[in-house]
Design a protein around this motif. Sequence first.
Motif, PDB file in Angstrom:
ATOM      1  N   PRO A  85      -3.005   7.910  -6.959  1.00  0.00           N
ATOM      2  CA  PRO A  85      -2.246   6.735  -6.526  1.00  0.00           C
ATOM      3  C   PRO A  85      -2.937   6.008  -5.372  1.00  0.00           C
ATOM      4  O   PRO A  85      -3.252   6.605  -4.351  1.00  0.00           O
ATOM      5  CB  PRO A  85      -0.908   7.331  -6.072  1.00  0.00           C
ATOM      6  CG  PRO A  85      -0.807   8.637  -6.778  1.00  0.00           C
ATOM      7  CD  PRO A  85      -2.214   9.145  -6.872  1.00  0.00           C
ATOM      8  N   SER A  86      -3.185   4.707  -5.566  1.00  0.00           N
ATOM      9  CA  SER A  86      -3.764   3.869  -4.518  1.00  0.00           C
ATOM     10  C   SER A  86      -3.649   2.424  -4.974  1.00  0.00           C
ATOM     11  O   SER A  86      -3.323   2.141  -6.124  1.00  0.00           O
ATOM     12  CB  SER A  86      -5.236   4.222  -4.271  1.00  0.00           C
ATOM     13  OG  SER A  86      -6.052   3.707  -5.300  1.00  0.00           O
ATOM     14  N   GLU A  87      -3.938   1.496  -4.070  1.00  0.00           N
ATOM     15  CA  GLU A  87      -3.850   0.092  -4.436  1.00  0.00           C
ATOM     16  C   GLU A  87      -4.930  -0.300  -5.446  1.00  0.00           C
ATOM     17  O   GLU A  87      -4.849  -1.362  -6.065  1.00  0.00           O
ATOM     18  CB  GLU A  87      -3.947  -0.793  -3.199  1.00  0.00           C
ATOM     19  CG  GLU A  87      -5.284  -0.759  -2.504  1.00  0.00           C
ATOM     20  CD  GLU A  87      -5.397  -1.829  -1.424  1.00  0.00           C
ATOM     21  OE1 GLU A  87      -4.858  -2.929  -1.621  1.00  0.00           O
ATOM     22  OE2 GLU A  87      -6.000  -1.540  -0.380  1.00  0.00           O
ATOM     23  N   LYS A  88      -5.940   0.532  -5.642  1.00  0.00           N
ATOM     24  CA  LYS A  88      -6.979   0.240  -6.618  1.00  0.00           C
ATOM     25  C   LYS A  88      -6.527   0.513  -8.047  1.00  0.00           C
ATOM     26  O   LYS A  88      -7.231   0.181  -9.003  1.00  0.00           O
ATOM     27  CB  LYS A  88      -8.236   1.072  -6.305  1.00  0.00           C
ATOM     28  CG  LYS A  88      -8.901   0.692  -4.990  1.00  0.00           C
ATOM     29  CD  LYS A  88     -10.169   1.480  -4.756  1.00  0.00           C
ATOM     30  CE  LYS A  88     -10.830   1.056  -3.442  1.00  0.00           C
ATOM     31  NZ  LYS A  88     -12.086   1.816  -3.195  1.00  0.00           N
ATOM     32  N   CYS A  95       2.019   1.735  -3.518  1.00  0.00           N
ATOM     33  CA  CYS A  95       0.928   2.227  -4.359  1.00  0.00           C
ATOM     34  C   CYS A  95       0.684   3.716  -4.141  1.00  0.00           C
ATOM     35  O   CYS A  95       0.360   4.447  -5.095  1.00  0.00           O
ATOM     36  CB  CYS A  95      -0.346   1.447  -4.075  1.00  0.00           C
ATOM     37  SG  CYS A  95      -0.290  -0.279  -4.603  1.00  0.00           S
ATOM     38  N   ARG A  96       0.851   4.167  -2.894  1.00  0.00           N
ATOM     39  CA  ARG A  96       0.660   5.596  -2.591  1.00  0.00           C
ATOM     40  C   ARG A  96       1.919   6.413  -2.884  1.00  0.00           C
ATOM     41  O   ARG A  96       1.946   7.616  -2.648  1.00  0.00           O
ATOM     42  CB  ARG A  96       0.268   5.773  -1.123  1.00  0.00           C
ATOM     43  CG  ARG A  96      -1.076   5.159  -0.749  1.00  0.00           C
ATOM     44  CD  ARG A  96      -1.545   5.638   0.616  1.00  0.00           C
ATOM     45  NE  ARG A  96      -0.622   5.261   1.686  1.00  0.00           N
ATOM     46  CZ  ARG A  96      -0.741   4.167   2.441  1.00  0.00           C
ATOM     47  NH1 ARG A  96      -1.758   3.326   2.221  1.00  0.00           N
ATOM     48  NH2 ARG A  96       0.125   3.900   3.404  1.00  0.00           N
ATOM     49  N   GLU A 118       0.823  -1.202   0.000  1.00  0.00           N
ATOM     50  CA  GLU A 118       0.000   0.000   0.000  1.00  0.00           C
ATOM     51  C   GLU A 118       0.863   1.261   0.000  1.00  0.00           C
ATOM     52  O   GLU A 118       0.525   2.257  -0.662  1.00  0.00           O
ATOM     53  CB  GLU A 118      -0.942  -0.017   1.200  1.00  0.00           C
ATOM     54  CG  GLU A 118      -2.025  -1.081   1.095  1.00  0.00           C
ATOM     55  CD  GLU A 118      -2.853  -1.209   2.361  1.00  0.00           C
ATOM     56  OE1 GLU A 118      -2.686  -0.354   3.257  1.00  0.00           O
ATOM     57  OE2 GLU A 118      -3.666  -2.146   2.459  1.00  0.00           O
ATOM     58  N   LYS A 119       1.994   1.245   0.718  1.00  0.00           N
ATOM     59  CA  LYS A 119       2.902   2.393   0.702  1.00  0.00           C
ATOM     60  C   LYS A 119       3.473   2.616  -0.701  1.00  0.00           C
ATOM     61  O   LYS A 119       3.611   3.758  -1.151  1.00  0.00           O
ATOM     62  CB  LYS A 119       4.044   2.176   1.699  1.00  0.00           C
ATOM     63  CG  LYS A 119       3.625   2.227   3.163  1.00  0.00           C
ATOM     64  CD  LYS A 119       4.821   1.955   4.070  1.00  0.00           C
ATOM     65  CE  LYS A 119       4.409   1.944   5.527  1.00  0.00           C
ATOM     66  NZ  LYS A 119       5.562   1.615   6.424  1.00  0.00           N
TER      67      LYS A 119
END
Length: 338
Positions: A113-116, A89-90, A86-87
Motif C-alpha cells: 500500500p502506497s500512493e504509487k 493509500c497506506r 497518503e494516509k
Amino acid sequence: MEAPRAAARLRRVLGHLGRASAGDAIAHPTSETVSPTSFCPQQFQFTLDNTVLSLEQRQFYEENGFLVIKNLVSDEDIQRFRDEFEKICRKEVKPDGLVVMKDVSISKLQLAPSEKVVSKIQDFQEDQELFRYCELPQILKYVECFTGPNIMAMHTMLINKPPDSGKKTSRHPLHQDLHYFPFRPSNRIVCAWTAMEHIDRNNGCLVVLPGTHKGSMKPHDYPQWEGGVNKMYHGIQDYDENSARVHLVMEKGDTVFFHPLLIHGSGRNKTQGFRKAISCHFASANCHYIDVKGTTQENIEKEVVEIAVKMYGIEPNINLKDIWTFRARLVKGERINL
C-alpha cells in the motif's frame, strides 16, 4: 474501507427513500486561444446573476463552458489534502464508502500500500479532512454562481494520475460528466477541479472542447484501446476529431469550473511523477432525480449498481438514484428535492 458500516448507511438511505419512484422525471435519450463571441446579457443561461463573476468571466463561461480561477486554493490546504490522501493509500485511515481505484496496468499486481498504487479515490464524503475541499468558502463562492444558494456536494474525487506504463492507460477518454449523473437540470450542475501541482500536457492536463456544453448528451461506452481502459472510464463514441481543443495548463491551487455537458478528457502522463488534482461536482438542491431506463445512461447505471452491490453486499434492486442519494451531502443552504 469499512463496508458493513457504509452498507448500513446506504440501507438507511434506501429506507428513507422508500421504493416509490412516481415523482421521478423521465430522461430523454439523449492549446488554442478561446475568446467570447458576440453576446447578449439577456441570453445568460449557464450562469446566475451574481456579484462574484465579472461580465467578461460570465460571458466566457456562457460561450465556452469552463472558467479557470487562478490561485484559488492555498498551498496549506493542498498540503493537508495530500497528507490525508497518503494516509488513505497506506490504509492508516479508512473512510466509509470510499472507492479506491488502481490503474488497469497494475490492478492485478500485489503491491505494498502506497500512493504509487492508487490512481484515484472517489466518494470521500465521509472523510472529514478531504471533504473540507467541498466546504471551502472560496470554492462555494464561485459554485453558487452556477447552482444558486442551496448547494449539494454530489461527487468527490482525488485523482493521482500515474506515470504511463507505455500502454497509454493513464489517459482519460473524452466524455461528458452528465453521463454519470441521474439528476437535472444540467445547467445547475458544475464541477470544481483544482490542480494540486503544476499540470501541463507532459503530465496529462485536462483537455476541453469549448462550447460543447451547448449541445446534447452523447452516447458513451468504453473506447477500444489496445492497452486497456480503466473501470468506468467511458468515452464519447462519435465526436468530431477536428473540433478545437484547449489544453488547460494550471498551477497549484488553480481551479477550473466546468459544465457537465462540456466534452473533456486528459492525456497520458509522460513524466515519472504522479499528477494530482482534487474535485467535486456540485448541484443545486433544487435539482430533481430522473429515471435513466431507456436512455443512453443505462449502461453506466448497470455498472455502478453492480459495483455497489459487490462493495456493500446489499440487494441488487437499487438504482442510480439510490446511489447518488447516498453520496449527496448538503454544503450550503437548505436541502429541497435532491
